[in-house]
Design a protein around this motif. Sequence first.
Motif: not given
Length: 388
Positions: A66-70, A95-108
């Motif tokens: 979400t932060l337009k990171l490279e 918000q970026q950290c929450r998004r990464i964590y939730l997407d990761f755990q939901n897939y698991l």
Amino acid sequence: MGVLEDLRARRRRIGTVATSAFDGQQPALLFIPDISGFTRFIEQSGSPQAPFLVADLLEILIEANTLKLEVNEIQGDAVLFYRLGPPPSARELVQQCRRIYLDFQNYLLLVEQDTDSDLAAALRELVLTLKIVVHYGRVSVARIRHHTKLMGHDVIVVHRLLKNDISGAEYILLTEGYTSTQPRAELARAFAWTRLLPGSTHYDFLGHTPYHYAYLSPLRLLLNAPSLPGSTSTDEPMPGHSGRLKVRRPLSVPAEYALRVVGALRLRHCWLAGATASRFDVSKAGRLGTSYKVAVLNGQIDFQTVQILRDDDGRYTYAEKISHFRLFPNALLFFHLEPITDTSCLLTLELRYGHIASSSRLIQFGQLRRLHRFLGCSLRGLARLVAG
């Protein structure tokens, strides 16, 4: 312009830039999500699908951006992201950290639902989770052939901090290099859902390194409930606040037949709205984990088969992951099939997404309406196909 004038102009430009023209370094955010338990999982799971699951999880980390990171590099169980320029605010970073964590755990959670799978059993026993290290400092950026290489003291610091004295395996670690750029009140507000704690670790050659950290565990309350067969809920005519879009329609064919049709990759473009062709490896068709591409209008949607579940009442859930879906990263597509009679079934088509990659509420609302119409049109096309 003469040589002397050129040198003087160059000195004036050096005096006005924010970066150091003498060492070539630039301010940058360094951001590393690291999969905790990776080595143990690969070595002890005993499942040939384990490396492929980890590859999927790394892709999820990259898509949840979400932060337009490279992306600078992928290091086995971690991804080194960077962003040149001023640091993001504490609110944006959280918000970026929450998004990464939730997407990761939901897939698991989705993968763990298959109770007959060796991979799911390994996940329940050998827990995978995330830790995230964040640092703000200065880096040198070098181009080596087609690769970007980050160098400098701060790159060493962020890598060393992956090994620290924090107990537990799921947390955000913020260095003083980042926290010193943020007002204390802003940090407190951004971490109101957890506790931001002080800590430090001593490293050879780096010395005493202080930081702050916050546990990610409270976010487990926000994880999506598993989509088990028959767990469909009421329709949402204009959904979006729940991160789910649903359409529903009865089909005049048995549930088993409908499942074969939705899982047939060669038929996907025959009913998906606006699709013109499907491309996939014929030798791998029919396997879970198969990736395929569908040409839609002027673009392309990448799908990957993830899961097929069946309960004792003959209800099915078939799930696919959607990759490179720009406005809806890390989206999952579910087909819930519930028998009505021996010759008919009810199909609920559900798209679940983590976030919308736009800060404009108008764009979000418009894209949700457009996507809801797309799902409805696709479901009508599927009904026509199976009826024929």
